[in-house]
Design a protein around this motif. Structure first.
Motif, PDB file in Angstrom:
ATOM      1  N   ALA A  75      43.807  39.612  34.188  1.00  0.00           N
ATOM      2  CA  ALA A  75      44.917  39.401  33.259  1.00  0.00           C
ATOM      3  C   ALA A  75      44.749  38.134  32.424  1.00  0.00           C
ATOM      4  O   ALA A  75      44.889  38.160  31.204  1.00  0.00           O
ATOM      5  CB  ALA A  75      46.239  39.355  34.014  1.00  0.00           C
ATOM      6  N   CYS A  76      44.452  37.004  33.076  1.00  0.00           N
ATOM      7  CA  CYS A  76      44.354  35.755  32.302  1.00  0.00           C
ATOM      8  C   CYS A  76      42.913  35.335  32.019  1.00  0.00           C
ATOM      9  O   CYS A  76      42.681  34.290  31.415  1.00  0.00           O
ATOM     10  CB  CYS A  76      45.160  34.624  32.952  1.00  0.00           C
ATOM     11  SG  CYS A  76      44.601  34.097  34.568  1.00  0.00           S
ATOM     12  N   GLN A  77      41.954  36.163  32.498  1.00  0.00           N
ATOM     13  CA  GLN A  77      40.533  35.943  32.203  1.00  0.00           C
ATOM     14  C   GLN A  77      40.033  34.577  32.668  1.00  0.00           C
ATOM     15  O   GLN A  77      39.305  33.898  31.958  1.00  0.00           O
ATOM     16  CB  GLN A  77      40.263  36.125  30.710  1.00  0.00           C
ATOM     17  CG  GLN A  77      40.581  37.511  30.188  1.00  0.00           C
ATOM     18  CD  GLN A  77      39.586  38.536  30.682  1.00  0.00           C
ATOM     19  OE1 GLN A  77      38.419  38.467  30.367  1.00  0.00           O
ATOM     20  NE2 GLN A  77      40.051  39.481  31.482  1.00  0.00           N
ATOM     21  N   LYS A  78      40.437  34.200  33.868  1.00  0.00           N
ATOM     22  CA  LYS A  78      40.009  32.915  34.429  1.00  0.00           C
ATOM     23  C   LYS A  78      39.544  33.121  35.865  1.00  0.00           C
ATOM     24  O   LYS A  78      40.037  33.983  36.583  1.00  0.00           O
ATOM     25  CB  LYS A  78      41.160  31.919  34.418  1.00  0.00           C
ATOM     26  CG  LYS A  78      41.715  31.629  33.039  1.00  0.00           C
ATOM     27  CD  LYS A  78      42.107  30.182  32.936  1.00  0.00           C
ATOM     28  CE  LYS A  78      42.789  29.894  31.634  1.00  0.00           C
ATOM     29  NZ  LYS A  78      41.966  29.744  30.508  1.00  0.00           N
ATOM     30  N   GLU A  79      38.589  32.261  36.272  1.00  0.00           N
ATOM     31  CA  GLU A  79      38.199  32.218  37.673  1.00  0.00           C
ATOM     32  C   GLU A  79      39.089  31.182  38.353  1.00  0.00           C
ATOM     33  O   GLU A  79      39.235  30.064  37.860  1.00  0.00           O
ATOM     34  CB  GLU A  79      36.728  31.846  37.829  1.00  0.00           C
ATOM     35  CG  GLU A  79      36.259  31.995  39.260  1.00  0.00           C
ATOM     36  CD  GLU A  79      34.752  32.074  39.382  1.00  0.00           C
ATOM     37  OE1 GLU A  79      34.256  31.574  40.395  1.00  0.00           O
ATOM     38  OE2 GLU A  79      34.090  32.627  38.494  1.00  0.00           O
ATOM     39  N   VAL A  80      39.678  31.573  39.488  1.00  0.00           N
ATOM     40  CA  VAL A  80      40.640  30.718  40.177  1.00  0.00           C
ATOM     41  C   VAL A  80      40.277  30.599  41.651  1.00  0.00           C
ATOM     42  O   VAL A  80      39.679  31.499  42.228  1.00  0.00           O
ATOM     43  CB  VAL A  80      42.085  31.258  40.034  1.00  0.00           C
ATOM     44  CG1 VAL A  80      42.541  31.200  38.582  1.00  0.00           C
ATOM     45  CG2 VAL A  80      42.202  32.668  40.582  1.00  0.00           C
TER      46      VAL A  80
END
Length: 113
Positions: A75-80
């Motif tokens: 959804a937010c296109q980030k690695e977390v």
């Protein structure tokens, strides 16, 4: 406790490599254990002490490097960074995350003589 069978496998690998690389003793084994791997580090230490008795790794130190869990949020296109499988994205609360790191265990290196 699956940690015992994991330790038996680690010792089997050490013994196979001893015959290939011609060493007689394992002084230490360093593992990388991911936070999401379902492997309990303290249980590994206990199991390793028991499983290594009378083997090439008897008396060896077991060192553990802890690898944090991370996932990719579509959804937010980030690695977390995540603490458990099936966590929501800490940025947008989206489910599910694609696991990127921290879900494995591997032998990093061994000190031998």
């Amino acid at each position: 406790m699956h940690e015992m069978s994991l330790c038996e496998g680690i010792i089997e690998i050490a013994e196979e490599q001893a015959s290939i690389q011609n060493y007689n003793k394992v002084k230490s084994i360093r593992l990388e254990i991911g936070r999401l791997s379902c492997v309990e580090p303290e249980a590994m230490r206990f199991a390793f002490d028991a499983a290594s008795k009378g083997t090439i790794a008897d008396g060896a130190r077991l060192e553990i490097d802890h690898i944090p869990g991370s996932g990719w949020c579509v959804a937010c296109q980030k690695e977390v960074e995540i603490g458990q499988r099936y966590d929501a994205c800490p940025l947008c609360e989206h489910y599910p995350l694609e696991i990127r790191a921290g879900d494995a265990m591997r032998i990093k290196d061994m000190e031998v003589e």
